[in-house]
Design a protein around this motif. Structure first.
Motif, PDB file in Angstrom:
ATOM      1  N   HIS A 113     -33.410 -52.827   1.492  1.00  0.00           N
ATOM      2  CA  HIS A 113     -33.687 -53.692   2.644  1.00  0.00           C
ATOM      3  C   HIS A 113     -35.091 -54.292   2.562  1.00  0.00           C
ATOM      4  CE1 HIS A 113     -29.962 -52.687   4.532  1.00  0.00           C
ATOM      5  NE2 HIS A 113     -30.286 -51.435   4.802  1.00  0.00           N
ATOM      6  N   ALA A 114     -36.024 -53.558   1.956  1.00  0.00           N
ATOM      7  CA  ALA A 114     -37.403 -54.045   1.830  1.00  0.00           C
ATOM      8  C   ALA A 114     -37.568 -55.038   0.695  1.00  0.00           C
ATOM      9  CB  ALA A 114     -38.345 -52.863   1.635  1.00  0.00           C
ATOM     10  N   LYS A 115     -36.487 -55.245  -0.086  1.00  0.00           N
ATOM     11  CA  LYS A 115     -36.496 -56.172  -1.221  1.00  0.00           C
ATOM     12  C   LYS A 115     -37.533 -55.778  -2.279  1.00  0.00           C
ATOM     13  CE  LYS A 115     -34.632 -60.120   1.342  1.00  0.00           C
ATOM     14  NZ  LYS A 115     -34.238 -59.333   2.520  1.00  0.00           N
ATOM     15  N   CYS A 116     -37.663 -54.484  -2.506  1.00  0.00           N
ATOM     16  CA  CYS A 116     -38.578 -53.989  -3.536  1.00  0.00           C
ATOM     17  C   CYS A 116     -38.029 -54.325  -4.925  1.00  0.00           C
ATOM     18  CB  CYS A 116     -38.749 -52.475  -3.409  1.00  0.00           C
ATOM     19  SG  CYS A 116     -39.519 -51.959  -1.864  1.00  0.00           S
ATOM     20  N   ARG A 117     -38.935 -54.526  -5.876  1.00  0.00           N
ATOM     21  CA  ARG A 117     -38.539 -54.850  -7.244  1.00  0.00           C
ATOM     22  C   ARG A 117     -39.212 -53.909  -8.232  1.00  0.00           C
ATOM     23  NH1 ARG A 117     -36.231 -59.907  -8.227  1.00  0.00           N
ATOM     24  NH2 ARG A 117     -36.063 -61.255  -6.397  1.00  0.00           N
ATOM     25  N   ASP A 118     -38.481 -53.582  -9.284  1.00  0.00           N
ATOM     26  CA  ASP A 118     -39.034 -52.813 -10.414  1.00  0.00           C
ATOM     27  C   ASP A 118     -39.674 -51.501  -9.946  1.00  0.00           C
ATOM     28  OD1 ASP A 118     -38.314 -54.916 -12.199  1.00  0.00           O
ATOM     29  OD2 ASP A 118     -40.120 -55.998 -11.595  1.00  0.00           O
ATOM     30  N   VAL A 119     -38.927 -50.766  -9.170  1.00  0.00           N
ATOM     31  CA  VAL A 119     -39.426 -49.499  -8.618  1.00  0.00           C
ATOM     32  C   VAL A 119     -39.164 -48.358  -9.602  1.00  0.00           C
ATOM     33  CG1 VAL A 119     -39.228 -47.838  -6.732  1.00  0.00           C
ATOM     34  CG2 VAL A 119     -39.068 -50.284  -6.254  1.00  0.00           C
ATOM     35  N   THR A 120     -40.159 -47.504  -9.771  1.00  0.00           N
ATOM     36  CA  THR A 120     -40.022 -46.278 -10.553  1.00  0.00           C
ATOM     37  C   THR A 120     -40.068 -45.100  -9.594  1.00  0.00           C
ATOM     38  OG1 THR A 120     -41.064 -47.220 -12.528  1.00  0.00           O
ATOM     39  CG2 THR A 120     -41.068 -44.822 -12.326  1.00  0.00           C
ATOM     40  N   ILE A 121     -39.120 -44.185  -9.708  1.00  0.00           N
ATOM     41  CA  ILE A 121     -39.077 -43.022  -8.836  1.00  0.00           C
ATOM     42  C   ILE A 121     -39.173 -41.750  -9.682  1.00  0.00           C
ATOM     43  CG2 ILE A 121     -36.543 -43.146  -8.778  1.00  0.00           C
ATOM     44  CD1 ILE A 121     -36.696 -41.841  -5.983  1.00  0.00           C
ATOM     45  N   ILE A 122     -40.047 -40.859  -9.274  1.00  0.00           N
ATOM     46  CA  ILE A 122     -40.292 -39.628 -10.019  1.00  0.00           C
ATOM     47  C   ILE A 122     -40.208 -38.436  -9.075  1.00  0.00           C
ATOM     48  CG2 ILE A 122     -41.963 -38.342 -11.409  1.00  0.00           C
ATOM     49  CD1 ILE A 122     -43.147 -41.020 -12.276  1.00  0.00           C
ATOM     50  N   ARG A 123     -39.393 -37.448  -9.456  1.00  0.00           N
ATOM     51  CA  ARG A 123     -39.347 -36.211  -8.678  1.00  0.00           C
ATOM     52  C   ARG A 123     -40.336 -35.219  -9.286  1.00  0.00           C
ATOM     53  NH1 ARG A 123     -37.850 -31.310  -7.077  1.00  0.00           N
ATOM     54  NH2 ARG A 123     -37.575 -30.442  -9.157  1.00  0.00           N
ATOM     55  N   ILE A 124     -41.218 -34.686  -8.449  1.00  0.00           N
ATOM     56  CA  ILE A 124     -42.195 -33.713  -8.907  1.00  0.00           C
ATOM     57  C   ILE A 124     -42.013 -32.431  -8.098  1.00  0.00           C
ATOM     58  CG2 ILE A 124     -43.896 -35.391  -9.703  1.00  0.00           C
ATOM     59  CD1 ILE A 124     -45.326 -35.184  -7.088  1.00  0.00           C
ATOM     60  N   GLY A 125     -42.178 -31.292  -8.743  1.00  0.00           N
ATOM     61  CA  GLY A 125     -42.023 -30.051  -7.998  1.00  0.00           C
ATOM     62  C   GLY A 125     -41.999 -28.840  -8.903  1.00  0.00           C
ATOM     63  N   THR A 126     -41.928 -27.684  -8.266  1.00  0.00           N
ATOM     64  CA  THR A 126     -41.893 -26.432  -9.015  1.00  0.00           C
ATOM     65  C   THR A 126     -40.486 -26.168  -9.538  1.00  0.00           C
ATOM     66  OG1 THR A 126     -41.491 -25.230  -6.954  1.00  0.00           O
ATOM     67  CG2 THR A 126     -43.768 -25.426  -7.676  1.00  0.00           C
ATOM     68  N   SER A 127     -40.430 -25.366 -10.596  1.00  0.00           N
ATOM     69  CA  SER A 127     -39.138 -24.974 -11.156  1.00  0.00           C
ATOM     70  C   SER A 127     -39.337 -23.692 -11.948  1.00  0.00           C
ATOM     71  CB  SER A 127     -38.571 -26.079 -12.063  1.00  0.00           C
ATOM     72  OG  SER A 127     -39.432 -26.301 -13.168  1.00  0.00           O
ATOM     73  N   GLY A 128     -38.241 -23.068 -12.300  1.00  0.00           N
ATOM     74  CA  GLY A 128     -38.308 -21.875 -13.131  1.00  0.00           C
ATOM     75  C   GLY A 128     -38.237 -22.251 -14.599  1.00  0.00           C
ATOM     76  N   GLY A 129     -39.257 -21.865 -15.379  1.00  0.00           N
ATOM     77  CA  GLY A 129     -39.266 -22.185 -16.797  1.00  0.00           C
ATOM     78  C   GLY A 129     -38.366 -21.257 -17.590  1.00  0.00           C
ATOM     79  N   LEU A 130     -37.883 -21.750 -18.705  1.00  0.00           N
ATOM     80  CA  LEU A 130     -36.990 -20.972 -19.558  1.00  0.00           C
ATOM     81  C   LEU A 130     -37.493 -21.042 -21.004  1.00  0.00           C
ATOM     82  CD1 LEU A 130     -34.418 -19.274 -19.516  1.00  0.00           C
ATOM     83  CD2 LEU A 130     -33.101 -21.357 -19.898  1.00  0.00           C
TER      84      LEU A 130
END
Length: 252
Positions: A113-130
């Protein structure tokens, strides 16, 4: 065109789109004016962490003020928190697939609706390493389900709909390249396994229920590692599927 796509023809027939859980709407807010120049969206579980991240970005971008005055754009609801630092939007998504899914549906509509262009989205957060050093950063190239399959299954009107969970490979490589400028923590690219549960679903032995032995747990984690899994969390498959379908350049 770089625009954010929505795959819902019913939206065109609606007089108003209320983004209920974000306390925003197409009639109550001028979304293009508020968000039209957004280029980056960073999402994470905790409201406090996403406020701290927005303050960090405020300082890194050299914006006026110290960032302490940043207001929660979604203050009218207690579901999610949203902060803005220049072209960067910082939003909490809660814990688990149901919570991030609700937020992403409304966020994607907001960007549309905001007519944004060329957006990059990144999820950041903690996790369990393996099988990796504690404190490492895992850049996800592909999100896997608990059976090590690159897929997100969504039940829609009683039917199981399967969606791809591959993330933007070029973005993953860009982030890995950027990490070489920071020596504080090791960074690697790997698969991320997404589960529906924090306890039994991730092989923990300390939940209210536990239906397996420690030996069975270790055998499962070894199979996960052999499948390329390097960390475990609870949102990545839904995140990858929704970003991919709506034309968002995404990474977790």
């Amino acid at each position: 065109s770089g625009l954010v796509h929505v795959k819902n023809p019913h939206l065109d027939t609606m007089d108003e789109d209320v983004l209920y859980h974000l306390d925003l709407g197409t009639k109550t807010h001028n979304l293009p004016a508020m968000f039209g120049d957004i280029k980056f969206v960073c999402v994470g579980g905790s409201p406090n962490r996403m406020r701290a991240f927005a303050q960090f970005m405020h300082q890194e971008l050299g914006l006026t003020g110290d960032g302490e005055e940043l207001a929660d754009i979604c203050a009218g609801t207690d579901r999610y928190a949203m902060y803005r630092a220049g072209p960067v939007l910082s939003i909490s998504h809660g814990m688990g697939i149901p919570s991030i899914s609700i937020m992403l549906h409304e966020l994607i509509k907001l960007l549309h609706h905001a007519k944004c262009r060329d957006v990059t989205i990144i999820r950041i957060g903690t996790s369990g390493g393996l099988g990796i050093k504690a404190g490492s950063v895992v850049v996800t190239d592909m999100a896997l389900d608990s059976s090590f399959r690159p897929r997100f299954e969504q039940v829609v009107l009683g039917d199981v709909v399967v969606r791809s969970t591959e993330l933007d490979q070029d973005l993953a490589e860009e982030l890995l390249t950027c990490s070489r400028e920071i020596s504080d923590f090791p960074t690697l690219i790997g698969h991320t396994m997404c589960t529906y549960d924090f306890y039994e679903g991730q092989g923990r032995l300390d939940g209210a229920l536990c239906s397996f032995s420690s030996e069975k747990k270790l055998e499962y984690l070894r199979r996960a590692y052999d499948a390329g899994v390097r960390n475990i969390e609870m949102e990545s498959t839904a995140f990858a599927a929704l970003c991919g379908l709506c034309g968002l350049r995404g990474e977790s």
